[in-house]
Motif scaffolding. Structure first.
Motif: not given
Length: 338
Positions: A29-33, A42-45, A48-52
């Motif tokens: 989705n282009g998000g992250g911080q 980075t979220p992969y909405d 429903c997975v978030t990668a570090v």
């Protein structure tokens, strides 16, 4: 399947972002911080997975959400979207058979460093008797999986957005203080919560509660702030009072912008005679909706999905109490952004 310290399904530790995206079907989705240390999440909405990722851009952590995330299995134990006590019993049994050491993470859930597993929980959503999807009164398991040598607390802090994290650790118990044993506080919207007035400094908050904070969170907003030691205070956690003070710094100096009252142990506060703290979420929501209908008021829903009356600058959430949850309100100022 989980291959401990190696891979979670198609995601192998050490992958780059483009490889992770490809393994998930090219969806992002282009998000992250990022953080001051160069780590980022980075979220992969859709999955429903978030990668570090670490400072070199390599995958070192994968957080799988309870609702909508993939089911993850280790041997014959399902780890995701489970009743916490049932999952705990099965994980302990597997660890005993394999001779793996089990400890407790900051949240009070199981962690097994040898497998890179740190269990967590989330509020469960499902079909309600009224015929629509909403929050339920139960919690279910989610999990954070990490690469070798990566502490789960470090990866969790990256996702939470903290470069500095100093919180009281939950020993693995979620007792709820009976309502008749809680002190009673009053509150005035936009002005104060019990003895705490919005706009107070951290020192004034601690003095008003006659208690030093047991833990606090914050962050270095930019890498060069870390070099000069400029840390931004976000929250102070007061165990005795049962509240968390939340700060913002519009003029560069932290001032109280919101107060969260701990659902399991905090003081009781009321809205139009309705108790707000430590209540079963469905019971509280029914009372709020009934009050709104009886008095022809506006109704809105907080980001957590809880019904709240329009106007009093009140945010309702829920916190874990074993396999279920209890209500936990936050009171905030006009300019506070949740």
């Amino acid at each position: 399947m989980l291959d401990p310290l190696v891979a979670v399904g198609p995601l192998r530790f050490g992958m780059r972002h483009e490889e992770v995206k490809a393994a998930l079907g090219g969806k992002w989705n282009g998000g992250g911080q990022g953080t001051a240390d160069g780590w980022h999440w980075t979220p992969y909405d859709e999955d429903c997975v978030t990668a570090v990722y670490d400072q070199d851009g390599y995958l070192v952590g994968v957080q799988v959400a309870a609702m909508g995330g993939p089911f993850v299995r280790l041997d014959d134990v399902e780890l995701i979207s489970r009743v916490p006590s049932e999952a705990r019993a099965e994980i302990l049994g597997l660890a005993a058979r394999r001779g793996a050491e089990v400890t407790t993470n900051r949240g009070g859930d199981l962690q097994i460093a040898a497998w890179g597993i740190s269990m967590t929980t989330e509020q469960e959503w499902g079909w309600l008797p009224e015929g629509h999807v909403g929050r339920m009164d139960t919690v279910i398991t989610s999990a954070l999986f990490t690469a070798p040598g990566v502490a789960d607390d470090a990866a969790a802090s990256v996702i939470a957005g903290y470069d500095v994290r100093d919180l009281v650790a939950n020993p693995g118990a979620w007792p709820v203080t009976p309502d008749d044993e809680r002190p009673r506080w009053g509150w005035t919207p936009l002005e104060q919560v019990g003895p705490l007035r919005f706009g107070m400094s951290p020192h004034q908050v601690a003095a008003a509660l006659d208690e030093a904070p047991a833990g606090r969170t914050g962050a270095f907003a930019f890498w060069y702030w870390k070099e000069s030691g400029q840390w931004s205070l976000h929250t102070d956690h007061f165990e005795g009072a049962g509240v968390t003070a939340r700060y913002w710094s519009p003029d560069g100096i932290p001032q109280l912008g919101a107060v969260t009252v701990h659902g399991r142990t905090g003081p009781q506060l009321h809205y139009e005679g309705i108790p707000l703290v430590g209540i079963t979420p469905s019971v509280l929501e029914a009372a709020i909706i009934q009050h709104v209908e009886d008095h022809d008021l506006g109704l809105r829903f907080s980001p957590a999905g809880a019904a709240v009356p329009d106007g009093p600058h009140l945010y309702l959430d829920a916190t874990r109490a074993g396999d279920t949850s209890v209500s936990e309100p936050t009171f905030f100022t006009e300019d506070w952004h949740l």
